[in-house]
Design an enzyme around this catalytic site. Structure first.
Site, mmCIF file in Angstrom:
data_model
loop_
_atom_site.group_PDB
_atom_site.id
_atom_site.type_symbol
_atom_site.label_atom_id
_atom_site.label_comp_id
_atom_site.label_asym_id
_atom_site.label_seq_id
_atom_site.Cartn_x
_atom_site.Cartn_y
_atom_site.Cartn_z
ATOM 1 N N GLU A 227 0.819 -1.204 0.000
ATOM 2 C CA GLU A 227 0.000 0.000 0.000
ATOM 3 C C GLU A 227 0.855 1.257 0.000
ATOM 4 O O GLU A 227 1.933 1.297 0.599
ATOM 5 C CB GLU A 227 -0.948 0.000 1.213
ATOM 6 C CG GLU A 227 -2.047 -1.036 1.064
ATOM 7 C CD GLU A 227 -3.097 -0.959 2.152
ATOM 8 O OE1 GLU A 227 -4.221 -1.419 1.895
ATOM 9 O OE2 GLU A 227 -2.806 -0.455 3.251
ATOM 10 N N CYS B 128 2.214 -1.248 16.462
ATOM 11 C CA CYS B 128 2.029 -1.033 15.024
ATOM 12 C C CYS B 128 1.327 -2.223 14.394
ATOM 13 O O CYS B 128 1.806 -3.357 14.483
ATOM 14 C CB CYS B 128 3.399 -0.821 14.363
ATOM 15 S SG CYS B 128 3.322 -0.577 12.573
ATOM 16 N N CYS C 171 -0.660 6.326 10.294
ATOM 17 C CA CYS C 171 0.603 5.722 10.732
ATOM 18 C C CYS C 171 0.360 4.407 11.458
ATOM 19 O O CYS C 171 -0.422 4.335 12.395
ATOM 20 C CB CYS C 171 1.325 6.710 11.647
ATOM 21 S SG CYS C 171 2.894 6.114 12.288
ATOM 22 N N CYS D 124 7.009 -4.154 15.996
ATOM 23 C CA CYS D 124 6.768 -3.091 16.988
ATOM 24 C C CYS D 124 5.386 -3.303 17.583
ATOM 25 O O CYS D 124 4.406 -3.458 16.847
ATOM 26 C CB CYS D 124 6.904 -1.729 16.332
ATOM 27 S SG CYS D 124 8.556 -1.400 15.683
#
Length: 411
Positions: A124, A151, A382, A148
């Site tokens: 993406e 994330c 994010c 992480c």
């Protein structure tokens, strides 16, 4: 519903049913250096005395005019165009899904053909329109190996590195869709930007850790910043890393773009949990590499990304530790409100606490903007990339399997 129907939520731009990809795709000229392109042409019979001229022509058509087929190259002879079509490609990746957020952020799910004995892969890219500029967030890997804990992208296994061609193709496709190449009529279905809005900045902040794919990222970014092609200033290209210390030194010496560090904690014990690569390259080593980054000044600061996690890293003690950690480094600190995703145990810090944290950092002389979340409604913010498209395809597959069972029964 039939097996070829595509489920398209209302917020998606309808796209045609994906066509089968080539099992043995031709090599692409996109992403080749001039030397590699010249060698490829020579191998196909182009005379030595023509190589330099032909490479210059192709470079201009691909990167300045942005063509995606050889027949559009008006000043290239018909015989040469036929040879190029036979042996090479400059085609864009397939757009599987194209989503547009309520805030104007755009996300593309792109499919690349298989490499060798591999399978087609999908990544993406995200375009973020802002006042006076537009930023494209580019992926460097299919999936991610860093895990992480905050994330969502990190919950998806690493499949493989992207090639220089695949990294650059994300930029070329975005410029296509935004009508951002000169002297060309916009293709049907193009998303036209507001006046003056183009891809002016790129950030290597998409899926993956760019410095675990150093060679391909380096080649792609040097082509993107080439003055005779895409001509992006290196000050408008930012590479974000979670802290692959040896390659930070190489990035400064060999690429020279702006650097961003995915930091998120100021103590090794906490960063070991949030960003596990810290166990290999702890904070002291990371900060030493940052201090040695070439060309640092108030005009060329390192950006430190700091996601705000409620009750985890958002106290004033953390803010004081951050000031101490960054002492002597020209820096900007991006405070990122945590973007939630299904299944996470983290929560975003309260807005009042984020503002207190930012005020403390500002009072110490550091710019600390609070990043406005963009594209949350399409999971383009994010740490969210790929998640929604994977969930959707799983839903489609389960629906199709349910239909087959209903029609034919289980085997």
């Amino acid at each position: 519903m039939s097996a070829t129907d595509v489920i398209t939520p209302s917020r998606l731009k309808p796209m045609p049913v994906p066509q089968p990809v080539e099992l043995s795709p031709k090599p692409s000229l996109i992403g080749m250096t001039r030397e590699e392109m010249g060698a490829a042409l020579k191998e196909k019979g182009v005379a030595d005395k023509q190589i330099k001229m032909r490479v210059s022509q192709l470079w201009n058509w691909i990167y300045v005019r942005g063509v995606s087929d050889f027949d559009s190259m008006a000043n290239v002879s018909k015989d040469m165009r036929e040879m190029l079509k036979t042996h090479f490609t400059i085609a864009r990746p397939e757009i599987v899904e194209e989503q547009v957020s309520n805030d104007g952020t755009r996300k593309w799910l792109l499919r690349f053909p298989p490499r060798g004995a591999g399978r087609p892969v999908e990544v993406e890219s995200v375009y973020i329109p802002e006042e006076g500029r537009g930023t494209l967030c580019i992926s460097s890997q299919v999936g991610c190996s860093l895990t992480c804990s905050f994330c969502h992208t990190g919950t998806q296994r690493l499949v493989r590195n992207l090639t220089a061609e695949e990294i650059l193709s994300q930029l070329l496709l975005a410029r296509d869709r935004l009508g951002d190449f000169p002297d060309r009529e916009a293709p049907q279905g193009t998303i036209m930007p507001a006046e003056g809005r183009k891809v002016s900045n790129i950030v290597m902040m998409g899926m993956g850790e760019p410095l675990y794919n150093f060679d391909s990222v380096k080649q792609a970014l040097l082509i993107a910043s080439d003055g005779d092609g895409l001509s992006l200033s290196k000050r408008r290209i930012t590479l974000s890393t979670s802290g692959v210390v040896p390659e930070i030194y190489r990035t400064g010496d060999e690429i020279g773009v702006m650097l961003a560090i995915s930091l998120h904690a100021v103590r090794d014990d906490l960063r070991d949990m949030l960003v596990p690569i810290n166990k290999k390259y702890p904070l002291k080593e990371l900060m030493d590499a940052c201090r040695a980054y070439p060309g640092l000044s108030n005009a060329r600061r390192i950006t430190f990304e700091y996601v705000m996690l409620k009750g985890v890293n958002d106290s004033l003690e953390d803010a004081k530790g951050l000031i101490q950690l960054l002492k002597g480094i020209p820096a900007k600190i991006n405070l990122i409100p945590f973007n939630p995703w299904p299944g996470t145990n983290y929560q975003c810090s309260d807005w009042e606490q984020i503002e207190k944290f930012a005020d403390f950092i500002n009072s110490a002389g550091y710019a600390s903007p609070i990043r406005t979340p963009r594209g949350r409604d399409i999971l383009a913010a994010c740490g969210q990339l790929k998640s929604e498209s994977e969930r959707m395809r799983k839903t489609e597959r389960l629906a199709f399997e349910a239909m087959m069972i209903a029609n034919h029964g289980e085997d």
